[in-house]
Design a protein around this motif. Structure first.
Motif, PDB file in Angstrom:
ATOM      1  N   GLY A   1      19.385  36.858  43.863  1.00 19.32           N
ATOM      2  CA  GLY A   1      20.260  35.797  44.348  1.00 19.32           C
ATOM      3  C   GLY A   1      20.978  36.158  45.632  1.00 19.32           C
ATOM      4  N   MET A   2      21.349  35.128  46.377  1.00 16.98           N
ATOM      5  CA  MET A   2      22.101  35.291  47.618  1.00 16.98           C
ATOM      6  C   MET A   2      23.547  35.696  47.339  1.00 16.98           C
ATOM      7  N   VAL A   3      24.082  35.293  46.192  1.00 16.08           N
ATOM      8  CA  VAL A   3      25.497  35.465  45.883  1.00 16.08           C
ATOM      9  C   VAL A   3      25.692  36.507  44.784  1.00 16.08           C
ATOM     10  N   GLN A   4      26.710  37.344  44.969  1.00 17.21           N
ATOM     11  CA  GLN A   4      27.122  38.325  43.975  1.00 17.21           C
ATOM     12  C   GLN A   4      28.644  38.254  43.881  1.00 17.21           C
ATOM     13  N   VAL A   5      29.181  37.825  42.743  1.00 17.71           N
ATOM     14  CA  VAL A   5      30.626  37.689  42.584  1.00 17.71           C
ATOM     15  C   VAL A   5      31.125  38.905  41.817  1.00 17.71           C
ATOM     16  N   SER A   6      31.707  39.845  42.552  1.00 14.89           N
ATOM     17  CA  SER A   6      31.989  41.146  41.967  1.00 14.89           C
ATOM     18  C   SER A   6      33.378  41.649  42.332  1.00 14.89           C
ATOM     19  N   PRO A   7      34.012  42.406  41.424  1.00 18.87           N
ATOM     20  CA  PRO A   7      35.300  43.016  41.760  1.00 18.87           C
ATOM     21  C   PRO A   7      35.131  44.050  42.859  1.00 18.87           C
ATOM     22  N   ASN A   8      36.118  44.141  43.717  1.00 17.70           N
ATOM     23  CA  ASN A   8      36.132  45.146  44.771  1.00 17.70           C
ATOM     24  C   ASN A   8      37.379  45.993  44.619  1.00 17.70           C
ATOM     25  N   THR A   9      37.173  47.313  44.642  1.00 18.33           N
ATOM     26  CA  THR A   9      38.293  48.230  44.476  1.00 18.33           C
ATOM     27  C   THR A   9      38.659  48.942  45.760  1.00 18.33           C
ATOM     28  N   ILE A  10      37.816  48.832  46.783  1.00 17.46           N
ATOM     29  CA  ILE A  10      38.056  49.590  48.018  1.00 17.46           C
ATOM     30  C   ILE A  10      37.337  48.936  49.184  1.00 17.46           C
ATOM     31  N   THR A  11      37.948  49.013  50.364  1.00 16.38           N
ATOM     32  CA  THR A  11      37.358  48.459  51.584  1.00 16.38           C
ATOM     33  C   THR A  11      36.790  49.556  52.472  1.00 16.38           C
ATOM     34  N   GLY A  12      37.485  50.668  52.598  1.00 19.36           N
ATOM     35  CA  GLY A  12      37.050  51.732  53.504  1.00 19.36           C
ATOM     36  C   GLY A  12      36.169  52.753  52.824  1.00 19.36           C
ATOM     37  N   GLY A  13      35.874  53.833  53.562  1.00 15.60           N
ATOM     38  CA  GLY A  13      35.066  54.918  53.014  1.00 15.60           C
ATOM     39  C   GLY A  13      33.599  54.567  52.906  1.00 15.60           C
TER      40      GLY A  13
ATOM     41  N   LYS B   1      41.728  52.591  39.974  1.00 13.99           N
ATOM     42  CA  LYS B   1      42.589  51.980  38.959  1.00 13.99           C
ATOM     43  C   LYS B   1      43.047  50.573  39.315  1.00 13.99           C
ATOM     44  N   THR B   2      42.720  50.126  40.539  1.00 14.11           N
ATOM     45  CA  THR B   2      43.160  48.792  40.960  1.00 14.11           C
ATOM     46  C   THR B   2      41.996  47.999  41.537  1.00 14.11           C
ATOM     47  N   ILE B   3      42.164  46.682  41.509  1.00 14.16           N
ATOM     48  CA  ILE B   3      41.199  45.753  42.094  1.00 14.16           C
ATOM     49  C   ILE B   3      41.903  44.998  43.209  1.00 14.16           C
ATOM     50  N   GLU B   4      41.243  44.913  44.370  1.00 18.97           N
ATOM     51  CA  GLU B   4      41.871  44.201  45.488  1.00 18.97           C
ATOM     52  C   GLU B   4      41.340  42.783  45.655  1.00 18.97           C
TER      53      GLU B   4
ATOM     54  N   ASP C   1      47.489  53.916  45.913  1.00 23.80           N
ATOM     55  CA  ASP C   1      48.522  54.874  45.500  1.00 23.80           C
ATOM     56  C   ASP C   1      49.924  54.287  45.537  1.00 23.80           C
ATOM     57  N   GLY C   2      50.039  53.020  45.945  1.00 21.82           N
ATOM     58  CA  GLY C   2      51.333  52.352  45.964  1.00 21.82           C
ATOM     59  C   GLY C   2      52.165  52.632  47.197  1.00 21.82           C
ATOM     60  N   SER C   3      51.647  53.441  48.122  1.00 17.61           N
ATOM     61  CA  SER C   3      52.406  53.769  49.327  1.00 17.61           C
ATOM     62  C   SER C   3      52.624  52.554  50.209  1.00 17.61           C
ATOM     63  N   ILE C   4      51.722  51.605  50.144  1.00 16.90           N
ATOM     64  CA  ILE C   4      51.878  50.331  50.853  1.00 16.90           C
ATOM     65  C   ILE C   4      51.622  49.225  49.837  1.00 16.90           C
TER      66      ILE C   4
ATOM     67  N   ARG D   1      46.791  43.756  45.644  1.00 12.07           N
ATOM     68  CA  ARG D   1      45.904  44.387  44.666  1.00 12.07           C
ATOM     69  C   ARG D   1      46.636  44.567  43.341  1.00 12.07           C
ATOM     70  N   SER D   2      45.867  44.652  42.267  1.00 11.76           N
ATOM     71  CA  SER D   2      46.465  44.757  40.943  1.00 11.76           C
ATOM     72  C   SER D   2      45.783  45.858  40.135  1.00 11.76           C
ATOM     73  N   ALA D   3      46.580  46.523  39.314  1.00 13.03           N
ATOM     74  CA  ALA D   3      46.003  47.384  38.289  1.00 13.03           C
ATOM     75  C   ALA D   3      45.240  46.506  37.303  1.00 13.03           C
ATOM     76  N   TYR D   4      44.266  47.106  36.622  1.00 15.22           N
ATOM     77  CA  TYR D   4      43.509  46.336  35.640  1.00 15.22           C
ATOM     78  C   TYR D   4      43.304  47.167  34.385  1.00 15.22           C
ATOM     79  N   ASP D   5      43.131  46.471  33.285  1.00 16.08           N
ATOM     80  CA  ASP D   5      42.959  47.123  31.991  1.00 16.08           C
ATOM     81  C   ASP D   5      41.479  47.421  31.789  1.00 16.08           C
ATOM     82  N   LYS D   6      41.122  48.706  31.888  1.00 14.83           N
ATOM     83  CA  LYS D   6      39.720  49.100  31.781  1.00 14.83           C
ATOM     84  C   LYS D   6      39.096  48.648  30.457  1.00 14.83           C
ATOM     85  N   ALA D   7      39.901  48.626  29.418  1.00 15.49           N
ATOM     86  CA  ALA D   7      39.379  48.247  28.103  1.00 15.49           C
ATOM     87  C   ALA D   7      38.947  46.782  28.052  1.00 15.49           C
ATOM     88  N   THR D   8      39.476  45.968  28.964  1.00  9.81           N
ATOM     89  CA  THR D   8      39.116  44.544  28.966  1.00  9.81           C
ATOM     90  C   THR D   8      37.934  44.242  29.872  1.00  9.81           C
TER      91      THR D   8
END
Length: 782
Positions: A67-79, A90-93, A129-132, A136-143
């Motif tokens: 498929g052309m589309v993938q709707v996915s959580p993103n946890t990081i932009t750089g790197g 530990k967070t999703i942006e 790390d919360g410095s800025i 973004r939000s923390a998320y419950d891995k169990a869910t």
């Protein structure tokens, strides 16, 4: 040019990915999607991998086959996080609507980042790390739940449940909000994995709908941090179930002289500038360098809000039409069910029995990962962006596809598809041929992304895919033009000038080019071009020019003919004449002339001893190492060399070992980058008991299957048979050696098959035991 009728396109809207062909009906005893775990490989962690390449780099979000589309959580932009997600974060942006799968080189896409929030509006994701601070939000891995075509998670900072699903050209998000007077859906229109889109446009069409675009150029980083030359525009058409009664924009004024790439867009000055962007609420449309959009509304506890989005790479009309054709009239539950059905249809191209539940999960998740790319690039109306960056209309012969990770996928992914989905191979070749034609370049790109000539990696892998397809009867393209472009590619990138390619990376380049030239020779011979066949066969012998007889191995060579200095650990020193490998690993890459390679290396017994040493020194965790490094592609044919050395029981031993130790039902379950389906395709074939040793010829090596029975459904448009079945009698973890074989009921003593025997349909029966049968499959006994 022919344009398909609207009725036909509507009828086939979900079958673009399979060219409207049926893959068969899933029987009641096994439902493939029950064994798909998209979390396998969903880590970019260099710590867990023990090397800079990281692990699988897959994404866990929702998509459909190719498929052309993938709707996915993103946890990081750089790197170096090509998928935008890594399990250890530990967070999703946010949740993006386009993703790459399993790639390094910093990645791209990750566009149209959506985040549900409550409370005060934040315009940046902030730092984990919360410095800025940011949205973004923390998320419950169990869910966190990931299935074929579905993903969900609970964002603990906002107490919002997020669910996603997709159609081929569209995505859907469903948010379950808490009670709040200030709930919100916000969209970062500038966001892009590995950088930023450089300009964006958004327009409010009515009280439920927005549309617009995001232009992504090399100036904004992305693929190769801009070196990959990716230049594309994503168009969107988005509809909200809640009215747009209180909406607004933010627009950051980015100075013209600012660099806007991978590192810069996550720097403090850049984030500060965006966080200070003014909120604009008195307009219905806006264009800028860094835009965001939000809509606010009150919600009751447990209230569900849907957002549906059509995506196109052609234009805004294409995005709107994709939306109307595929998702406009459907709710979340319907989209989710249809996505699941599509996956079951595609995954049922291969059926297995036997093995543990974990092994079944590794198998079908691997098959799932081979069915993400090459993805459709064509809108539902048949239009696509060509190699000239102009709009083209499909002529009815193929579906334009994108993401060709050539250096990786020629080895296992395309040979697998030649068996189970030859129309996909035809589409991919037609896409590469028309790209070379439309761009005016008239040669093949080795790593294509959205029409870009990225130059990523080495060799001429498209020549392998072309020759292999032709030799296996896949010829639904302009063969003469395809051949001419192959010749052009070899002339532009090859060993012609010196008879080898000099430093840097001379071993890897020379050996890969020599193999690709041999592939052209096979194609030339099949087309009756005898002089060309002879010329390219000789070019295929260029590997001899990199072998130092004194050292007894391949050695880097300079342009003046001299050898590069030989260090103490020459064989195992990474980057010594090689890319992402060492001479000990790359030196085995002469798949087209194993007898010639063996003669150079001192004869069969010496080669067997050397290969055995390679495997004996391989760590049991199979992570990145200096010996058999399954985490990267150069060695992927090596286990099958034993078949050609008259010791096939070693192929059986080591492929079973690799299947057990390099793959697992866990996040870290792929020992290296997934590489757009290659790592998974290797497993599918090896675990089934067959694998090519040299794409471009029709020999398929027989090895020890993981499963008791594997059925490959064949395509009647390309193959004579209906099903090819492999049965392993008395198969278990101890009985991993082949004692004897039957092909269609008759005794069979070869350790390989011809592809024609597979394409004809039939049954290969293998009788297994706990000790090697040193007589079966040996040339002298045949």
């Amino acid at each position: 040019m022919y344009k398909a009728s609207a009725n036909l396109l509507i009828a086939c809207s979900f079958l673009w990915l399979t060219a409207c062909s049926s893959a068969g009906v899933v029987t009641e005893d096994l439902i493939p999607t029950d064994y798909v775990n998209p979390f396998i490989g969903a880590s970019t962690s260099v710590g867990a991998a023990g090397v800079y390449h990281g692990l699988g780099k897959t994404f866990p979000g929702a998509t459909t086959p190719y498929g052309m589309v993938q709707v996915s959580p993103n946890t990081i932009t750089g790197g170096d996080n090509g998928s935008g997600y890594s399990d250890e974060h530990k967070t999703i942006e946010g949740f993006a609507f386009t993703q790459m799968s399993g790639v390094g080189w910093f990645g791209d896409l990750g566009n149209f980042l959506v985040m549900p929030t409550t409370g005060k509006l934040q315009k940046i994701a902030g730092k984990e790390d919360g410095s800025i601070k940011g949205y973004r939000s923390a998320y419950d891995k169990a869910t966190e739940i990931a299935k074929a075509g579905y993903y969900s998670v609970e964002l603990t900072d906002y107490k919002i449940k997020v669910e996603s699903s997709a159609t081929p050209h569209c995505g859907i998000l469903q948010f379950t909000f808490p009670s709040s007077e200030q709930s919100r859906i916000q969209i970062d229109l500038a966001r892009r994995v590995g950088g930023t889109s450089t300009s964006q446009y958004v327009k409010v069409l009515d009280d439920h709908t927005i549309q617009g675009w995001m232009k992504c150029t090399p100036d904004g980083g992305g693929w190769g941090n801009g070196e990959g030359n990716s230049d594309y525009t994503v168009y969107y058409y988005a509809q909200f179930s809640k009215p747009l009664s209180n909406y607004g924009f933010w627009s950051a004024d980015i100075p013209d002289d600012w660099v806007r790439k991978r590192d810069e867009v996550v720097s403090i000055p850049y984030l500060t500038r965006v966080s200070q962007a003014p909120v604009i609420k008195d307009k219905k449309e806006l264009e800028g360098k860094h835009l965001g959009f939000f809509t606010e509304f009150p919600t009751k506890e447990g209230e569900e809000v849907e957002m549906k989005v059509g995506i196109s790479f052609v234009d805004m009309e294409g995005a709107a039409n994709n939306f109307k054709q595929e998702i406009a009239s459907k709710n979340f539950a319907q989209v989710k069910q249809e996505a699941n059905d599509l996956w079951n249809q595609e995954l049922s191209r291969v059926r297995i029995s036997g093995g543990t539940d974990d092994e079944k999960t590794v198998f079908y998740t691997s098959l799932y990962h081979t069915m993400i790319d090459p993805r459709i690039y064509t809108d539902v109306d048949g239009r696509y962006i060509g190699g000239d960056k102009k709009i083209h209309e499909q002529d009815g012969t193929f579906i334009k596809r994108t993401i060709f990770s050539g250096w990786d996928v020629f080895r296992s992914q395309f040979p697998l598809q030649a068996m189970i989905n030859p129309h996909l191979v035809s589409d991919a070749l037609n896409s590469l041929i028309t790209m070379a034609d439309q761009s005016g370049r008239e040669y093949y790109e080795r790593w294509e992304l959205l029409n870009s000539y990225s130059g990523c990696m080495i060799g001429n892998p498209a020549l392998s895919v072309l020759a292999d397809a032709y030799m296996k009867g896949i010829r639904t393209y302009d063969v003469e033009k395809a051949y001419q472009y192959a010749v052009n590619t070899s002339a532009k990138f090859g060993n012609d000038l010196l008879g080898y390619t000099p430093e840097p990376l001379s071993i890897s380049y020379t050996l890969e080019y020599a193999y690709a030239d041999w592939c052209v020779a096979q194609l030339a011979k099949a087309l009756g071009k005898e002089e060309d066949a002879k010329l390219f066969y000789e070019k295929g012998q260029a590997y001899h020019n990199m072998f130092d007889v004194e050292k007894g191995w391949f050695r880097p060579r300079n342009a003046d003919g001299s050898w590069k200095a030989w260090p103490e650990n020459a064989l195992t020193e990474e980057w010594y004449g090689c890319i992402e490998s060492n001479a000990y690993q790359q030196g085995w890459f002469v798949p087209h002339d194993v007898p010639g390679m063996v003669e150079l290396m001192g004869g069969k017994e010496k080669v067997i001893a050397n290969l055995t040493n390679l495997f004996d020194h391989t760590p049991s965790d199979m992570l990145w190492n200096n010996y058999y490094n399954h985490a990267n592609e150069p060695v992927h044919f090596v286990p099958f060399l034993f078949n050609q050395l008259d010791v096939p029981w070693y192929t059986q031993k080591w492929t079973r070992y690799i299947c057990k130790n390099a793959y697992a039902n866990k996040v870290e379950g792929i020992v290296g980058n997934e590489d757009v389906g290659q790592m998974s395709a290797w497993y599918i074939l090896a675990a089934s008991g067959i694998h090519p040793s040299c794409p471009g010829n029709t020999r398929m090596e027989i090895t020890s299957p993981v499963f008791d029975k594997v059925e490959f459904k064949l395509d009647s448009k390309y193959h004579q048979g209906k099903v090819f079945t492999i049965i392993a009698h008395n198969n278990n973890t101890n009985n991993l050696y082949i004692q004897k074989a039957l092909l269609n009921g008759k005794e069979y003593n070869k350790c390989y098959l011809d592809f024609a025997e597979i394409a004809a349909g039939g049954t290969l029966e293998l009788f297994m035991g706990d000790k090697p049968n040193t007589k079966w499959g040996v040339l002298s006994n045949i």
